[in-house]
Design an enzyme around this catalytic site. Sequence first.
Site, PDB file in Angstrom:
ATOM      1  N   SER A 185       3.802  23.309  42.765  1.00  0.00           N
ATOM      2  CA  SER A 185       5.125  23.655  42.259  1.00  0.00           C
ATOM      3  C   SER A 185       5.222  23.231  40.803  1.00  0.00           C
ATOM      4  O   SER A 185       4.507  22.329  40.355  1.00  0.00           O
ATOM      5  CB  SER A 185       6.191  22.928  43.084  1.00  0.00           C
ATOM      6  OG  SER A 185       7.447  22.917  42.436  1.00  0.00           O
ATOM      7  N   TYR A 218       8.145  14.517  45.836  1.00  0.00           N
ATOM      8  CA  TYR A 218       7.597  15.886  45.835  1.00  0.00           C
ATOM      9  C   TYR A 218       6.745  16.118  44.583  1.00  0.00           C
ATOM     10  O   TYR A 218       5.659  16.712  44.642  1.00  0.00           O
ATOM     11  CB  TYR A 218       8.758  16.869  45.895  1.00  0.00           C
ATOM     12  CG  TYR A 218       8.387  18.315  46.099  1.00  0.00           C
ATOM     13  CD1 TYR A 218       7.827  18.763  47.296  1.00  0.00           C
ATOM     14  CD2 TYR A 218       8.642  19.259  45.106  1.00  0.00           C
ATOM     15  CE1 TYR A 218       7.519  20.101  47.491  1.00  0.00           C
ATOM     16  CE2 TYR A 218       8.340  20.600  45.288  1.00  0.00           C
ATOM     17  CZ  TYR A 218       7.776  21.020  46.482  1.00  0.00           C
ATOM     18  OH  TYR A 218       7.480  22.345  46.672  1.00  0.00           O
TER      19      TYR A 218
END
Length: 289
Positions: free
Chosen positions: A160, A173
């Site tokens: 990401s 994350y």
Amino acid sequence: MSERIQQLARQLNYPKGLLAGQVAIITGSGQGIGAECARLFANEGAKVVVSDIDAAKAEDVAAKIRASGSEALAVAGDLLRDECIKELVKKAAEFGNGKIHIIINNAGFTWDGVIHKMTDKQWDTMLAMHGTVPFKLVREAAPYFRVKDGEPRNIVNISSTTGLHGNAGQLNYAMAKAGVVGLSKTIAKEWGPAFGVRANTVAFGYIETRLTANKEGGAFVEVDGQKVPLGIPEKQKAAAATAAVPHADIPLRRPGTATEAASAVLAVASPLSSYISGQTISVTGGRNM
């Protein structure tokens, strides 16, 4: 007419599909980007192993692929459990008559929190889901990739832009997704020279999935009995969409779709990218360039 010409050219070069005869494990493919990957890979001739924690969703995706005339196998299981990883690889190899060609490490979710309030459980779960699980799956499948049979092998790990650039409220994350880049590069360096294995990372920006839907919609995952809500607060999403220049930080001025995201994964996994390895491909509509 031009689209028809392109279609005919592809059929002449790859009459049975870009991935004809290849066995592909796609994790988290019961919905969203993973499900689109499964559909697109099957359309290109791959035998797809649909891996998801939700058995019903996995079987639904696999059934639709089979109904379209392609081959698919649903394997349900929580990849945070080692026995499920072992079972996934075992069933995939049986499905592929002793061969596995592609792994798409796509499964995952977010569990947000600011740094000073983040719990150990939030931290550990994200690193396990996005770092340890892909590693363990690749390690378990090693006997099917460290081979010299003249057939292509490649691994695509999903990251990401949060992993590339960081994001407030997503330290866990970000840390995990940053590690995915190193995972791909190391696989490429270890397994490329002797076995020709390619490994790449695809890093997504703002893609329309349950992770970017309105949090008020109620989507969640369950971790050890605790419900973890997914999505972005509605006020935050509305502000971006109704600003003077909607999605001003994205040059294309819109989020991407799951199909667009999956198409990028297909492109990287296909023979059209046969000389691309150890790279990180950003799929962001131009964001963060």
